[in-house]
Write a protein that holds these residues in place. Sequence first.
Motif, PDB file in Angstrom:
ATOM      1  N   VAL A  74       0.822  -1.218   0.000  1.00 47.44           N
ATOM      2  CA  VAL A  74       0.000   0.000   0.000  1.00 47.44           C
ATOM      3  C   VAL A  74       0.850   1.259   0.000  1.00 47.44           C
ATOM      4  O   VAL A  74       0.519   2.238  -0.682  1.00 47.44           O
ATOM      5  N   PHE A  75       1.954   1.257   0.741  1.00 50.80           N
ATOM      6  CA  PHE A  75       2.739   2.478   0.931  1.00 50.80           C
ATOM      7  C   PHE A  75       4.201   2.293   0.543  1.00 50.80           C
ATOM      8  O   PHE A  75       4.771   1.201   0.705  1.00 50.80           O
ATOM      9  N   THR A  76       4.791   3.384   0.097  1.00 54.76           N
ATOM     10  CA  THR A  76       6.240   3.515  -0.020  1.00 54.76           C
ATOM     11  C   THR A  76       6.679   4.532   1.017  1.00 54.76           C
ATOM     12  O   THR A  76       6.211   5.681   1.000  1.00 54.76           O
ATOM     13  N   VAL A  77       7.528   4.107   1.944  1.00 54.12           N
ATOM     14  CA  VAL A  77       7.983   5.002   3.009  1.00 54.12           C
ATOM     15  C   VAL A  77       9.068   5.917   2.466  1.00 54.12           C
ATOM     16  O   VAL A  77      10.013   5.465   1.817  1.00 54.12           O
ATOM     17  N   THR A  84       1.194   6.759  -0.880  1.00 58.81           N
ATOM     18  CA  THR A  84       0.275   5.713  -1.303  1.00 58.81           C
ATOM     19  C   THR A  84       0.671   5.202  -2.688  1.00 58.81           C
ATOM     20  O   THR A  84       0.888   5.991  -3.609  1.00 58.81           O
ATOM     21  N   ASN A  85       0.783   3.886  -2.822  1.00 58.20           N
ATOM     22  CA  ASN A  85       1.025   3.289  -4.130  1.00 58.20           C
ATOM     23  C   ASN A  85      -0.276   3.337  -4.929  1.00 58.20           C
ATOM     24  O   ASN A  85      -1.309   2.828  -4.471  1.00 58.20           O
ATOM     25  N   PHE A  86      -0.254   3.938  -6.100  1.00 60.28           N
ATOM     26  CA  PHE A  86      -1.496   4.183  -6.827  1.00 60.28           C
ATOM     27  C   PHE A  86      -2.238   2.905  -7.176  1.00 60.28           C
ATOM     28  O   PHE A  86      -3.470   2.889  -7.268  1.00 60.28           O
ATOM     29  N   ALA A  87      -1.511   1.820  -7.377  1.00 58.29           N
ATOM     30  CA  ALA A  87      -2.177   0.554  -7.668  1.00 58.29           C
ATOM     31  C   ALA A  87      -3.081   0.126  -6.517  1.00 58.29           C
ATOM     32  O   ALA A  87      -4.073  -0.591  -6.723  1.00 58.29           O
ATOM     33  N   ALA A  88      -2.777   0.574  -5.289  1.00 58.78           N
ATOM     34  CA  ALA A  88      -3.568   0.199  -4.117  1.00 58.78           C
ATOM     35  C   ALA A  88      -4.894   0.955  -4.044  1.00 58.78           C
ATOM     36  O   ALA A  88      -5.727   0.674  -3.177  1.00 58.78           O
ATOM     37  N   LEU A  89      -5.122   1.918  -4.953  1.00 64.49           N
ATOM     38  CA  LEU A  89      -6.362   2.689  -4.959  1.00 64.49           C
ATOM     39  C   LEU A  89      -7.398   2.117  -5.922  1.00 64.49           C
ATOM     40  O   LEU A  89      -8.541   2.585  -5.945  1.00 64.49           O
ATOM     41  N   ARG A  90      -7.019   1.117  -6.713  1.00 63.31           N
ATOM     42  CA  ARG A  90      -7.882   0.649  -7.805  1.00 63.31           C
ATOM     43  C   ARG A  90      -9.274   0.254  -7.322  1.00 63.31           C
ATOM     44  O   ARG A  90     -10.267   0.514  -8.002  1.00 63.31           O
ATOM     45  N   GLU A  91      -9.385  -0.370  -6.172  1.00 61.45           N
ATOM     46  CA  GLU A  91     -10.682  -0.855  -5.694  1.00 61.45           C
ATOM     47  C   GLU A  91     -11.258  -0.012  -4.559  1.00 61.45           C
ATOM     48  O   GLU A  91     -12.166  -0.465  -3.862  1.00 61.45           O
ATOM     49  N   THR A  92     -10.773   1.198  -4.362  1.00 61.97           N
ATOM     50  CA  THR A  92     -11.178   1.956  -3.169  1.00 61.97           C
ATOM     51  C   THR A  92     -12.373   2.871  -3.392  1.00 61.97           C
ATOM     52  O   THR A  92     -12.879   3.451  -2.438  1.00 61.97           O
ATOM     53  N   GLY A  93     -12.831   3.068  -4.611  1.00 59.82           N
ATOM     54  CA  GLY A  93     -13.912   4.013  -4.830  1.00 59.82           C
ATOM     55  C   GLY A  93     -13.406   5.440  -4.869  1.00 59.82           C
ATOM     56  O   GLY A  93     -12.206   5.707  -4.904  1.00 59.82           O
ATOM     57  N   LEU A  94     -14.338   6.393  -4.832  1.00 58.89           N
ATOM     58  CA  LEU A  94     -13.959   7.800  -4.940  1.00 58.89           C
ATOM     59  C   LEU A  94     -13.161   8.257  -3.725  1.00 58.89           C
ATOM     60  O   LEU A  94     -12.201   9.025  -3.851  1.00 58.89           O
ATOM     61  N   LEU A  95     -13.560   7.798  -2.534  1.00 63.05           N
ATOM     62  CA  LEU A  95     -12.912   8.237  -1.304  1.00 63.05           C
ATOM     63  C   LEU A  95     -11.740   7.319  -0.961  1.00 63.05           C
ATOM     64  O   LEU A  95     -11.804   6.108  -1.155  1.00 63.05           O
ATOM     65  N   GLU A  99      -6.819   4.239   6.070  1.00 62.68           N
ATOM     66  CA  GLU A  99      -5.690   3.317   6.154  1.00 62.68           C
ATOM     67  C   GLU A  99      -4.862   3.294   4.870  1.00 62.68           C
ATOM     68  O   GLU A  99      -3.773   2.708   4.850  1.00 62.68           O
ATOM     69  N   ARG A 100      -5.347   3.947   3.803  1.00 64.04           N
ATOM     70  CA  ARG A 100      -4.585   4.025   2.549  1.00 64.04           C
ATOM     71  C   ARG A 100      -4.221   5.457   2.172  1.00 64.04           C
ATOM     72  O   ARG A 100      -3.634   5.689   1.111  1.00 64.04           O
ATOM     73  N   PHE A 101      -4.550   6.394   3.013  1.00 61.26           N
ATOM     74  CA  PHE A 101      -4.311   7.816   2.754  1.00 61.26           C
ATOM     75  C   PHE A 101      -2.839   8.131   3.027  1.00 61.26           C
ATOM     76  O   PHE A 101      -2.284   7.735   4.050  1.00 61.26           O
TER      77      PHE A 101
END
Length: 421
Positions: A74-77, A84-95, A99-101
């Motif tokens: 999910v994250f790159t420190v 946030t790794n953009f691939a981790a947003l694919r299934e998150t919806g608009l918001l 925990e992924r912000f």
Amino acid sequence: MPSVPPPEAAYDRMRLRQWAHGTARSAGIERRDLLRLVAAASVAAPLAGLATPAQAASATATAPGIVKPLPPEVFTVRGTNAETNFAALRETGLLTPAERFFVRNHTVTPRIAAADWRLRVWGDGLKGPAVEFTYDELRALPSVTRTSFVECAGNARSYYATQQGQPVSGTAWTLGAIGTARWRGVRLADVLRRAGITRHAVDVLPRGLDGEVVSDGINLGHVRRPLPVAKALDDVLLAYEMNGEPLPPDHGHPVRLIVPSWVGIANIKWVGDIEVSAQPLVSPWNTALYRLFGPGYPAEGSAPLTRQTLKSAFELAPGAEFPAHRRQLLTGRSWSGGAPVRAVEVSTDGGTRWRRARLRDEPRSGSWVRWSADWVPGARGPAVLLARATDRSGRTQPNVAVHNTQGYLFDAVVRHEVRVV
């Protein structure tokens, strides 16, 4: 009631002149130290951290001072920050779920109990003495809810180096220093009016309760950045909820500012006091930091950064692989601080041909829009995917971003390299 304040562009030009001529008051730091920082800011350097915590006793080996878990998928420190790794947003919806912000910390996340928190509003721009609000008193005021993205001004900074071959300073963000949430809170305007703001007020300076910041051996103090009265009385929130829940520690608990469409630094977390000033104010975060320096800019830098720029990102990991000759659904997001996104175009051949993507959301000011496009990969080997947005002001992402030494506001089309197998 305050008199009608100047529009944003006029305010920016006025503050630039006042800073250059020494007529704005430095809030909490000597002007000579600010001038030293400005001189350092005008020189580009290898990508690194701009500031270090004044106290790092609570730092961890991987993500100093961040409270929530940071799974690597999910994250790159990045130093004290988590992208946030953009691939981790694919299934998150608009918001973006909390925990992924992404997390942007200048020092470490403080742990503040809501019951102990106080907001002090003070300054010579008020009719009388300082006014304090408890957490419960703030929550008892009429509330509003806004969906808005928060984005670091340095988001996509690394592409100045990797795409344009230009040196810049700062954290090497790719495109993941952004998130969109539904924020609930109280209008800053309502709090200022209850505190007795006068027509003489010109600047509003919120200050965070996180640790003092040290940069280049200079103690900059607590994170703080003035807002013009025009913006403070417009759409700014003192937010206490994020996506229907109390703010998590890393995102400003108990109360933070939300300044729609403006650069992330304006959205002060862990707000503890607000100065209302009848004089123009400056701080390190609108003088040496969060201005544009370099060729084509004045020696003292541009006007302070306000609105965010225009960007697009694929919801893909770098180097993602696709099977040849099989239909794929490409997805991504585009956003603009200037106006709602009107259209998004995608190229799957490195920019030779472009076609419209399908918008999946109604474009709205201050929020991003999700989009999708079909693709049937052809020959095996490397491929470059491109996405570019146009907003309702008519602005389209350029091929090249205008360089500045600190790598702010990168807005060029980003080359997303993948492989067909």
